[in-house]
Design a protein around this motif. Structure first.
Motif, PDB file in Angstrom:
ATOM      1  N   THR A   1      -4.742  15.010  -5.132  1.00 39.47           N
ATOM      2  CA  THR A   1      -5.596  15.474  -4.048  1.00 39.47           C
ATOM      3  C   THR A   1      -5.433  16.975  -3.937  1.00 39.47           C
ATOM      4  O   THR A   1      -4.430  17.534  -4.369  1.00 39.47           O
TER       5      THR A   1
ATOM      6  N   ALA B   1       0.832  -1.212   0.000  1.00 43.08           N
ATOM      7  CA  ALA B   1       0.000   0.000   0.000  1.00 43.08           C
ATOM      8  C   ALA B   1       0.865   1.260   0.000  1.00 43.08           C
ATOM      9  O   ALA B   1       0.457   2.289   0.518  1.00 43.08           O
ATOM     10  N   CYS B   2       2.045   1.166  -0.574  1.00 40.39           N
ATOM     11  CA  CYS B   2       2.977   2.293  -0.531  1.00 40.39           C
ATOM     12  C   CYS B   2       2.703   3.296  -1.643  1.00 40.39           C
ATOM     13  O   CYS B   2       3.115   4.449  -1.570  1.00 40.39           O
TER      14      CYS B   2
ATOM     15  N   LEU C   1      -6.514  -4.188   0.942  1.00 45.53           N
ATOM     16  CA  LEU C   1      -5.453  -4.046  -0.048  1.00 45.53           C
ATOM     17  C   LEU C   1      -5.876  -4.677  -1.366  1.00 45.53           C
ATOM     18  O   LEU C   1      -5.544  -4.200  -2.444  1.00 45.53           O
TER      19      LEU C   1
ATOM     20  N   PHE D   1      -3.880   3.937  -3.765  1.00 47.15           N
ATOM     21  CA  PHE D   1      -3.502   3.039  -2.670  1.00 47.15           C
ATOM     22  C   PHE D   1      -3.626   3.721  -1.300  1.00 47.15           C
ATOM     23  O   PHE D   1      -3.330   3.108  -0.288  1.00 47.15           O
ATOM     24  N   THR D   2      -4.033   4.981  -1.257  1.00 48.67           N
ATOM     25  CA  THR D   2      -4.260   5.627   0.042  1.00 48.67           C
ATOM     26  C   THR D   2      -5.723   5.446   0.449  1.00 48.67           C
ATOM     27  O   THR D   2      -6.596   5.248  -0.401  1.00 48.67           O
ATOM     28  N   HIS D   3      -5.969   5.511   1.742  1.00 49.16           N
ATOM     29  CA  HIS D   3      -7.358   5.463   2.223  1.00 49.16           C
ATOM     30  C   HIS D   3      -8.118   6.708   1.796  1.00 49.16           C
ATOM     31  O   HIS D   3      -9.289   6.640   1.448  1.00 49.16           O
ATOM     32  N   ASP D   4      -7.432   7.842   1.841  1.00 51.55           N
ATOM     33  CA  ASP D   4      -8.119   9.107   1.584  1.00 51.55           C
ATOM     34  C   ASP D   4      -8.697   9.189   0.178  1.00 51.55           C
ATOM     35  O   ASP D   4      -9.698   9.864  -0.035  1.00 51.55           O
TER      36      ASP D   4
ATOM     37  N   ARG E   1      -7.879  -2.341  -3.378  1.00 48.50           N
ATOM     38  CA  ARG E   1      -7.097  -1.229  -3.937  1.00 48.50           C
ATOM     39  C   ARG E   1      -6.209  -1.694  -5.082  1.00 48.50           C
ATOM     40  O   ARG E   1      -6.113  -1.032  -6.110  1.00 48.50           O
TER      41      ARG E   1
ATOM     42  N   ARG F   1      -1.689  18.009  -5.047  1.00 52.58           N
ATOM     43  CA  ARG F   1      -0.548  17.093  -4.904  1.00 52.58           C
ATOM     44  C   ARG F   1      -0.856  15.750  -5.547  1.00 52.58           C
ATOM     45  O   ARG F   1      -2.002  15.328  -5.568  1.00 52.58           O
ATOM     46  N   TRP F   2       0.193  15.078  -6.013  1.00 53.86           N
ATOM     47  CA  TRP F   2       0.041  13.700  -6.482  1.00 53.86           C
ATOM     48  C   TRP F   2      -0.573  12.874  -5.349  1.00 53.86           C
ATOM     49  O   TRP F   2      -0.121  12.929  -4.209  1.00 53.86           O
ATOM     50  N   ASP F   3      -1.561  12.089  -5.704  1.00 48.11           N
ATOM     51  CA  ASP F   3      -2.135  11.155  -4.750  1.00 48.11           C
ATOM     52  C   ASP F   3      -2.094   9.774  -5.384  1.00 48.11           C
ATOM     53  O   ASP F   3      -1.568   9.602  -6.489  1.00 48.11           O
ATOM     54  N   SER F   4      -2.657   8.801  -4.712  1.00 46.89           N
ATOM     55  CA  SER F   4      -2.597   7.428  -5.202  1.00 46.89           C
ATOM     56  C   SER F   4      -3.852   6.686  -4.788  1.00 46.89           C
ATOM     57  O   SER F   4      -4.386   6.907  -3.696  1.00 46.89           O
TER      58      SER F   4
ATOM     59  N   GLU G   1      -5.525  20.179  -1.333  1.00 49.33           N
ATOM     60  CA  GLU G   1      -5.469  20.532   0.087  1.00 49.33           C
ATOM     61  C   GLU G   1      -5.639  22.032   0.264  1.00 49.33           C
ATOM     62  O   GLU G   1      -4.957  22.815  -0.395  1.00 49.33           O
TER      63      GLU G   1
END
Lengths: 403, 283
Positions: free
Chosen positions: A286, A271-272, A324, A308-311, A327, A303-306, A288
């Motif tokens: 994302t 999940a990195c 996981l 693989f994040t919960h958000d 995702r 910002r770059w997001d993924s 902010e």
């Protein structure tokens, strides 16, 4: 446009010509044990005589026995770093006397880049991000400005890397469109301890590219020289480190959402998010909002997001994709399946970055092939159950008993 | 354009419109003072902080104190004595918002190693005490070091050993504005990739806790070609067994993996559980 043949010194001329036109030059260079893209002053900063070994979760630079300028494939970062930067302030605002706020003039000059050494997979990736950021009703203006200014010097791949599969994705090893200039590097093995200097075949892809020609020297390429370049590229297509059978893949993935085979990559996935950030087409970000200490200034940053994040999948109450498995599946099925419905192409260009730069060494081509094979086996079993038996003329099972 | 402030209710925006500067207190429990120092280390922003809050209690900076209650308390350190267990409840009572800062306060700190020091893997402070102090018999301490959140309700936990100055300013700014701090809980790798560092695990074969660690430091160590030490503790959903497998493939044995897990955030759930598992199962 006829192919031209250039000496290695023409790269210096190319850098000079681009610089004179006001471009900021960005190209591959050796940094901290990897070949990364960075701003370059001259062609001597290219990784001359270097290549790399790539495998799942593994990357090492090694010396070549020649002086190739482009004797490697792709590194940890894609060009999106320059076209869709990791962090971008979208606006700033100041609190006004009435308790409302006022947007501050936040105009900033968008850099005009010349990208030197863009591989065919990455040329295709840029075209995919063009579609994402500029192809719909809502155009991303920052991307559009950066993209409009960018000059692309593409370089064909005569030596694919260990995790490359552009031939499977039909994006390489030869670039077809989307460049201003296109080089094919031809380098012979060194002889008698002498390191060979490469020569280049040059093709022009735009008027901007054409306009530079007179400053690059060289001569029209002979037919045998053009044929040699074509031969090497044809050979390269058969030397890919990885392959992926895309036939019926999107459909197989669509039918495999509940496949237990997803448990395997999920058991290894950290999940990195490295795969998504290394990917040249992943675009998730994302936004902010922050205020400063005084509460008088606010700003919004992208910002770059993924995925693989919960958000990224957070809605009221919690994230939608907690496991996981969900995702990893979301990423893979979007990249290779639903991306087609959304944007009309696959989201994968076969650059292999997600395989190489996965710290858990998860191989997308391996996982997806296993899922597709499993889906195929399931379809075959299902067909056997519903197919009419030659003796009775009736199916062994019927729709009610098959899933 | 609609006014910004009127969109925010008075209760959610406690300080902005009252005209009175909120009071700030900084408290120390078992810790090294490094996180408090991060506040003093703000340098350029320190005057702005002082302009926005009334620093009422901060012994690291000034011996002049104002009595509580306090609008915002920053709490550094872990609970290691019965006296501190009582004191944190008193501080909670007189604090509007209580924010814990640093690995000691959020996870028990390096001193939480005592929590696993017993022969059965349970708490035991005696061996450490004997190794460190000439007269361990005069010590009066709990057998465990625990995070503040095991004792009182915490409004926000700021991770790090030490905390990051920009994150601290963001938490203070957000608290003053009555908004949620923009402190991500995802993996350090996101920050590392954004920063442009080359992955030390993939390119150098170095073990790195980054894929299991929460972002926040700006990926300092990987930017100096070193693996992450996990100073910011586990991220929102780490896959510890999988990272352990990867460490093993990179040549780290079970002892090495255990040592990597048992540092500043040893007592943080996922690190603790993985370490417990390794200890139970290793030959």
């Amino acid at each position: 446009m006829a192919v031209r043949r250039l000496e290695a010194a023409a790269l210096d001329a190319l850098f000079g010509a681009l610089r004179r036109r006001g471009y900021t030059l960005v190209g591959p260079t050796l940094h901290d044990g990897a070949i990364v893209y960075d701003e370059l002053d001259g062609a001597d900063q290219l990784p001359i005589g270097w290549t790399e070994v790539q495998d799942a979760g593994h990357y090492r630079v090694v010396r070549r026995d020649d002086d190739a300028r482009f004797g490697y494939t792709v590194g940890p970062y894609a060009w999106k770093r320059y076209l869709h930067p990791p962090a971008l302030r979208l606006w700033r605002a100041e609190r006004d006397a009435e308790g409302g706020f006022e947007l501050l003039d936040d105009a900033h000059e968008v850099p005009r880049y010349a990208f030197v050494g863009v591989r065919p997979c990455d040329v295709a990736a840029i075209a995919i991000q063009d579609r994402v950021f500029m192809g719909g009703a809502h155009v991303d203006h920052d991307y559009q400005a950066r993209r409009a200014g960018a000059f692309i010097v593409a370089v064909n791949c005569t030596e694919p890397g260990g995790t490359c599969f552009c031939a499977s994705m039909d994006t390489g090893p030869k670039a077809r469109a989307g460049y201003d200039l296109l080089l094919t590097e031809i380098v012979e093995p060194g002889r008698n301890g002498q390191r060979a200097e490469p020569v280049y075949l040059l093709e022009v892809g735009s008027e901007r590219g054409e306009e530079l020609l007179s400053e690059l020297g060289g001569r029209p390429a002979r037919d045998d020289e053009v044929a040699e370049g074509e031969r090497r590229l044809a050979e390269a297509a058969d030397k890919m480190g990885r392959t992926l059978d895309t036939h019926g893949l999107a459909d197989a993935l669509r039918r495999s959402l509940d496949n237990s085979r997803w448990d395997e990559p999920a058991a290894r996935c950290l999940a990195c998010g490295n795969c998504t950030l290394a990917c040249p087409t992943c675009f998730c970000n994302t936004v902010e909002d922050t205020t400063d200490l005084t509460g008088a200034f606010a700003e919004r940053t992208r910002r770059w997001d993924s995925c693989f994040t919960h958000d990224l999948s957070y809605i009221h109450g919690g994230p939608v994709r907690v496991s996981l498995k969900s995702r990893y599946r979301q990423w893979a099925t979007h990249k290779l399946g639903t991306w087609m419905e959304q944007f009309g192409t696959s989201g994968c260009v076969g650059c292999g970055r997600c395989i190489t730069w996965c710290p858990a060494a998860i191989d997308l081509t391996e996982e997806v092939a296993a899922i597709a094979a499993s889906a195929q086996a399931r379809a075959t079993r299902r067909q056997a159950r519903v197919a009419p038996s030659p003796e009775t003329g009736k199916g062994v099972g019927d729709a009610a008993t098959t899933r | 354009m609609a006014p910004l402030v009127s969109a925010v209710s008075r209760t959610a925006d406690p300080f902005v419109r009252t005209g009175k500067r909120p009071t700030l207190a900084v408290w120390k429990f078992a810790s090294c003072d490094g996180c408090q120092l991060t506040l003093l280390d703000c340098e350029d922003e320190l005057l702005a902080v002082a302009g926005q809050v009334d620093v009422a209690y901060f012994l690291e900076a000034s011996s002049a104190t104002v009595e509580g209650p306090y609008d915002v308390s920053l709490v550094e350190g872990s609970i290691t004595t019965a006296h501190d267990a009582k004191r944190i409840r008193e501080i909670r009572e007189m604090s509007g918002k209580l924010v814990t800062i640093g690995a000691c306060a959020t996870a028990g700190g390096i001193q939480a190693l005592r929590n696993f020091a017993g022969p059965d893997g349970g708490p035991d402070v005696s061996a450490y005490a004997a190794a460190v102090y000439a007269h361990p018999e005069i010590l009066d301490t709990l057998p465990t070091s625990t995070p503040i959140s095991e004792h009182v309700f915490v409004d926000f936990e700021l991770r790090g050993c030490p905390i990051d100055k920009h994150q601290l300013l963001e938490v203070v700014s957000a608290t003053l504005a009555g908004r949620k701090p923009q402190i991500p809980n995802y993996s350090l790798c996101l920050e590392c990739k954004r920063s442009g560092a080359v992955c030390v695990m993939v390119a150098h074969g170095q073990p790195c806790l980054g894929p299991a660690t929460q972002a926040g430091c700006g990926a300092i160590c990987p930017n100096f070609s070193r693996g992450c030490y996990g100073c910011f503790g586990p991220h929102e959903g780490p896959n510890m067994p999988a990272l352990g497998d990867r460490f093993a493939e990179l040549g780290v044995d079970a002892d090495g993996w255990l040592r990597a897990l048992r540092t500043y955030n040893a007592y943080a759930g996922p690190f603790r559980k993985e370490a417990d598992h390794v200890e139970r199962t290793r030959s």
